[in-house]
Motif scaffolding. Structure first.
Motif, PDB file in Angstrom:
ATOM      1  N   LEU A  65      71.898  34.796  23.354  1.00  0.00           N
ATOM      2  CA  LEU A  65      72.480  36.112  23.612  1.00  0.00           C
ATOM      3  C   LEU A  65      73.207  36.146  24.957  1.00  0.00           C
ATOM      4  N   GLN A  66      74.308  36.869  24.966  1.00  0.00           N
ATOM      5  CA  GLN A  66      75.110  37.001  26.184  1.00  0.00           C
ATOM      6  C   GLN A  66      74.921  38.352  26.872  1.00  0.00           C
ATOM      7  N   ASN A  67      74.553  39.381  26.094  1.00  0.00           N
ATOM      8  CA  ASN A  67      74.434  40.721  26.673  1.00  0.00           C
ATOM      9  C   ASN A  67      73.557  41.611  25.795  1.00  0.00           C
ATOM     10  N   ILE A  68      73.176  42.748  26.346  1.00  0.00           N
ATOM     11  CA  ILE A  68      72.287  43.675  25.641  1.00  0.00           C
ATOM     12  C   ILE A  68      72.953  44.258  24.401  1.00  0.00           C
ATOM     13  N   LYS A  69      74.277  44.398  24.421  1.00  0.00           N
ATOM     14  CA  LYS A  69      74.980  44.944  23.254  1.00  0.00           C
ATOM     15  C   LYS A  69      74.670  44.136  21.993  1.00  0.00           C
ATOM     16  N   GLU A  70      74.552  42.817  22.129  1.00  0.00           N
ATOM     17  CA  GLU A  70      74.218  41.989  20.972  1.00  0.00           C
ATOM     18  C   GLU A  70      72.851  42.360  20.398  1.00  0.00           C
ATOM     19  N   LEU A  71      71.920  42.714  21.269  1.00  0.00           N
ATOM     20  CA  LEU A  71      70.609  43.176  20.799  1.00  0.00           C
ATOM     21  C   LEU A  71      70.724  44.526  20.106  1.00  0.00           C
ATOM     22  N   MET A  72      71.458  45.425  20.698  1.00  0.00           N
ATOM     23  CA  MET A  72      71.620  46.751  20.110  1.00  0.00           C
ATOM     24  C   MET A  72      72.264  46.655  18.717  1.00  0.00           C
ATOM     25  N   ASP A  73      73.175  45.698  18.555  1.00  0.00           N
ATOM     26  CA  ASP A  73      73.856  45.528  17.273  1.00  0.00           C
ATOM     27  C   ASP A  73      72.915  45.122  16.138  1.00  0.00           C
ATOM     28  N   ILE A  74      71.774  44.505  16.473  1.00  0.00           N
ATOM     29  CA  ILE A  74      70.825  44.130  15.415  1.00  0.00           C
ATOM     30  C   ILE A  74      69.706  45.157  15.254  1.00  0.00           C
ATOM     31  N   GLY A  75      69.803  46.283  15.974  1.00  0.00           N
ATOM     32  CA  GLY A  75      68.802  47.336  15.847  1.00  0.00           C
ATOM     33  C   GLY A  75      67.597  47.170  16.763  1.00  0.00           C
ATOM     34  N   TYR A 131      63.433  48.065  16.247  1.00  0.00           N
ATOM     35  CA  TYR A 131      62.344  47.082  16.290  1.00  0.00           C
ATOM     36  C   TYR A 131      61.312  47.472  17.351  1.00  0.00           C
ATOM     37  N   MET A 132      61.772  47.830  18.542  1.00  0.00           N
ATOM     38  CA  MET A 132      60.851  48.137  19.634  1.00  0.00           C
ATOM     39  C   MET A 132      60.088  49.435  19.395  1.00  0.00           C
ATOM     40  N   ASN A 133      60.648  50.339  18.608  1.00  0.00           N
ATOM     41  CA  ASN A 133      59.974  51.605  18.301  1.00  0.00           C
ATOM     42  C   ASN A 133      59.020  51.503  17.118  1.00  0.00           C
ATOM     43  N   ASP A 134      58.964  50.357  16.471  1.00  0.00           N
ATOM     44  CA  ASP A 134      58.059  50.165  15.332  1.00  0.00           C
ATOM     45  C   ASP A 134      56.667  49.847  15.869  1.00  0.00           C
ATOM     46  N   ASP A 135      55.832  50.881  15.991  1.00  0.00           N
ATOM     47  CA  ASP A 135      54.515  50.671  16.594  1.00  0.00           C
ATOM     48  C   ASP A 135      53.510  50.034  15.642  1.00  0.00           C
ATOM     49  N   TYR A 171      57.600  40.668  14.444  1.00  0.00           N
ATOM     50  CA  TYR A 171      59.001  40.422  14.777  1.00  0.00           C
ATOM     51  C   TYR A 171      59.019  39.308  15.815  1.00  0.00           C
ATOM     52  N   HIS A 172      59.851  38.315  15.583  1.00  0.00           N
ATOM     53  CA  HIS A 172      59.933  37.146  16.470  1.00  0.00           C
ATOM     54  C   HIS A 172      61.387  36.994  16.896  1.00  0.00           C
ATOM     55  N   PHE A 173      61.663  37.308  18.160  1.00  0.00           N
ATOM     56  CA  PHE A 173      63.021  37.274  18.717  1.00  0.00           C
ATOM     57  C   PHE A 173      63.217  36.029  19.566  1.00  0.00           C
ATOM     58  N   ASP A 174      64.472  35.608  19.660  1.00  0.00           N
ATOM     59  CA  ASP A 174      64.847  34.522  20.563  1.00  0.00           C
ATOM     60  C   ASP A 174      66.143  34.939  21.251  1.00  0.00           C
ATOM     61  N   PHE A 175      66.078  35.125  22.567  1.00  0.00           N
ATOM     62  CA  PHE A 175      67.247  35.577  23.343  1.00  0.00           C
ATOM     63  C   PHE A 175      68.135  34.424  23.807  1.00  0.00           C
ATOM     64  N   PHE A 176      67.804  33.182  23.470  1.00  0.00           N
ATOM     65  CA  PHE A 176      68.472  32.018  24.044  1.00  0.00           C
ATOM     66  C   PHE A 176      69.990  32.066  23.932  1.00  0.00           C
TER      67      PHE A 176
END
Length: 143
Positions: free
Chosen positions: A84-94, A98-102, A77-82
């Motif tokens: 993003l305005q807030n954590i809610k936007e991250l939560m909206d994409i799941g 992603y972080m729990n996928d070990d 998984y390759h994320f780019d936070f550039f």
């Protein structure tokens, strides 16, 4: 076992590629890698070279998609936070899924934009561009 230095200065793309290959040998599924540095410092280039070492080609910056997924020997998984305005936007994409996928290795560019969202256990790589476009890579592991 390969040990990454706490800091290393590179002067070329070839040296950056070599450093990325060394780092690729160190990481494993469930690792989270956060990269910070100014625009154009080489975050995406470094990730591309790490993933090339892991057998994944055609890697693109997820600036507009927020996350790209790649399959190879490992799930990536390759994320780019550039943008993003807030954590809610991250939560909206799941984000939590992603972080729990070990079984996956996750790369996060611009992690400093939303530090509260970062996993506690992670590698952090900071890239500073110095004089003559030399880049100083600083590595830190949080456990």
């Amino acid at each position: 076992m390969i040990k990454i230095p706490s800091a290393k200065i590179v002067t070329s793309e070839d040296e950056t590629s070599a450093l990325a290959s060394e780092f690729a040998e160190l990481i494993k599924p469930n690792d989270k890698i956060v990269l910070n540095g100014q625009l154009g410092s080489g975050k995406t280039f470094f990730i591309k070279k790490v993933l090339l070492t892991l057998g994944i080609i055609n890697v693109n910056s997820p600036t507009f998609a927020i996350v790209n997924e790649y399959a190879g020997k490992n799930k990536i998984y390759h994320f780019d936070f550039f943008r993003l305005q807030n954590i809610k936007e991250l939560m909206d994409i799941g984000w939590q899924d992603y972080m729990n996928d070990d079984s996956a290795i996750s790369f996060i560019e611009w992690g400093s934009i939303l530090p509260a969202a970062l996993p506690k256990t992670r590698y952090e790589i900071s890239i500073e561009v110095n004089e003559n476009l030399k880049r100083e890579f600083s590595f830190q592991k949080y456990e």
